[in-house]
Design an enzyme around this catalytic site. Structure first.
Site, mmCIF file in Angstrom:
data_model
loop_
_atom_site.group_PDB
_atom_site.id
_atom_site.type_symbol
_atom_site.label_atom_id
_atom_site.label_comp_id
_atom_site.label_asym_id
_atom_site.label_seq_id
_atom_site.Cartn_x
_atom_site.Cartn_y
_atom_site.Cartn_z
ATOM 1 N N ASP A 179 0.860 -1.224 0.112
ATOM 2 C CA ASP A 179 -0.013 0.089 -0.232
ATOM 3 C C ASP A 179 0.924 1.348 -0.003
ATOM 4 O O ASP A 179 0.283 2.548 0.107
ATOM 5 C CB ASP A 179 -0.986 0.067 1.129
ATOM 6 C CG ASP A 179 -2.080 -0.802 0.760
ATOM 7 O OD1 ASP A 179 -2.620 -0.955 -0.287
ATOM 8 O OD2 ASP A 179 -2.890 -1.329 1.932
ATOM 9 N N ASP A 227 -6.904 -4.614 -3.498
ATOM 10 C CA ASP A 227 -6.397 -3.235 -3.076
ATOM 11 C C ASP A 227 -5.126 -2.787 -3.803
ATOM 12 O O ASP A 227 -5.064 -1.626 -4.255
ATOM 13 C CB ASP A 227 -6.131 -3.161 -1.685
ATOM 14 C CG ASP A 227 -7.274 -4.022 -1.110
ATOM 15 O OD1 ASP A 227 -7.519 -5.015 -1.339
ATOM 16 O OD2 ASP A 227 -7.479 -3.577 0.113
HETATM 17 N N1 GLY Z 1 -6.653 -1.478 1.459
HETATM 18 C C1 GLY Z 1 -7.409 -2.013 2.778
HETATM 19 C C2 GLY Z 1 -8.831 -1.614 2.670
HETATM 20 O O1 GLY Z 1 -9.497 -1.154 1.578
HETATM 21 O O2 GLY Z 1 -9.543 -1.868 3.661
#
Ligand code: GLY
Ligand code: GLY
Length: 374
Positions: free
Chosen positions: A93, A150
């Protein structure tokens, strides 16, 4: 005609007033969740959500030129990148963290240190690529073979890095990961898996997992939102129509699954729970709306483009009318009724900083904002 369209300038002004009050309340906190008391928490800086509050500030600075927002956003990329030098939990992320801080700062101010920090993060992201399975691994610890939807939103960092450095290998890895996602994550009906686990040695697919969704075969709405936005970005960066067709398939599923008030449940296939009904996820609505505006934009005046634009505006209008904290000056969040991680019982019916960020981003787009962070 939906309200947010007629009054997009008014909604933008409400966002600015809200952000001014948030500036006082949030200060140097790294907000993630605000519960019923409306006060944002203060998460560690390597948590995946640390870029969203400064991202809101950079967008408003870009729209207004008001130095207060720039000054408040200025040192976030430096604070984040310092965490790399300590014991840390950065993962797939880092795009969520460095695109709305270092990259946008570099684009808006030319700051060379910011570009250097973002390139460091991009290298970290490419280092997570598993060559055998053609996936960027998610999370840390011993989850060597885990990949999640994600990650699609983080690929923009790799395209930026290739452009910035002149080295195409970042973009090669982004494409390899996205091609894997089209094969492994996106179902025929346009619904989306959250997690696919691979054998990290052979690269063979081992299993699909429910993750933050209700079940392995369910349809976590935020995952679908990440997918439709990320795949649209892939088309924007590469011009490859396979990404566009897949983005449309996911968008069609998302829109067709929405309830009457246009704001998604946390999982489109969640079971009804007692009288209360199924909790919503306003953040999934905001992310999808911003992605649908992007999809409308790349399709120009084509029929599909017009319809995606209308769907985005309906979601944004409903969020504005039913989920905004406009009349609660003490509430630090913008949207209520977000759902973070329902299966874990974490952060249900709360404000989420990423819901707020993507709401601001989408309304900025409606008001003519041309620059892009993702
Ligand atoms: N990237 C983690 C979520 O969407 O909760
Ligand atoms: N990724 C877990 C959460 O945001 O709650």
């Amino acid at each position: 005609m939906s309200r947010v369209i007629e009054n997009r300038q008014e909604v933008w002004n409400q966002i600015k007033s809200k952000t001014d009050r948030m500036l006082e309340g949030i200060g140097n906190k790294s907000p993630h969740v605000a519960g019923a008391n409306g006060i944002y928490d203060d998460m560690r800086l390597d948590w995946w959500t640390s870029g969203f509050w400064p991202g809101i500030l950079w967008i408003i600075y870009d729209m207004t030129g008001d130095e207060r927002y720039k000054n408040a956003a200025w040192d976030w990329d430096e604070r984040l990148s310092k965490r790399f030098l300590e014991d840390h939990y950065f993962d797939h992320d880092v795009g969520f963290q460095f695109l709305p801080t270092a990259v946008i700062k570099n684009k808006l101010t030319g700051d060379a240190d910011a570009a250097r920090r973002a390139l460091f993060a991009a290298n970290y992201l490419t280092g997570r690529f598993n060559l055998k399975g053609s996936f960027i691994r998610a999370w840390n610890g011993d989850k060597y073979g885990w990949s999640i939807i994600d990650t699609m939103m983080n690929l923009s960092l790799l395209f930026w890095a290739s452009e910035e450095s002149g080295d195409p290998r970042f973009a090669h890895i982004a494409r390899a990961h996205a091609d894997m996602v089209m094969k492994q994550f996106i179902r025929e009906d346009g619904s989306v898996h959250h997690i696919i686990r691979f054998d990290p040695v052979s690269g063979e697919r081992a299993e699909a997992m429910g993750g933050q969704g209700a079940a392995p075969d369910s349809a976590w709405s935020r995952g679908a939102a990440w997918a439709l936005y990320g795949l649209t970005n892939m088309y924007r960066y590469t011009g490859d129509s396979a990404y566009l067709g897949t983005a449309e398939r996911v968008a069609n599923f998302f829109i067709a699954s929405l309830p009457d008030n246009h704001v998604p449940p946390w999982d489109f296939r969640a079971e009804q729970e007692g009288e209360e009904g199924i909790p919503r996820d306003s953040s999934a609505g905001a992310i999808a709306a911003s992605g649908l505006l992007e999809l409308a934009d790349v399709l120009h005046e084509a029929e599909g483009g017009r319809l995606y634009g209308i769907a985005a505006r309906r979601i944004l209008s409903s969020l504005h009318e039913h989920y905004g904290t406009w009349n609660d000056s003490k509430h630090e969040g913008i949207l209520i009724e977000g759902t973070g991680h329902k299966p874990a019982g974490q952060n249900v019916n709360v404000s989420l900083i990423y819901g707020d960020y993507f709401y601001v981003e989408a309304v900025a787009k409606l008001n003519g904002w041309q620059r892009r962070i993702f």
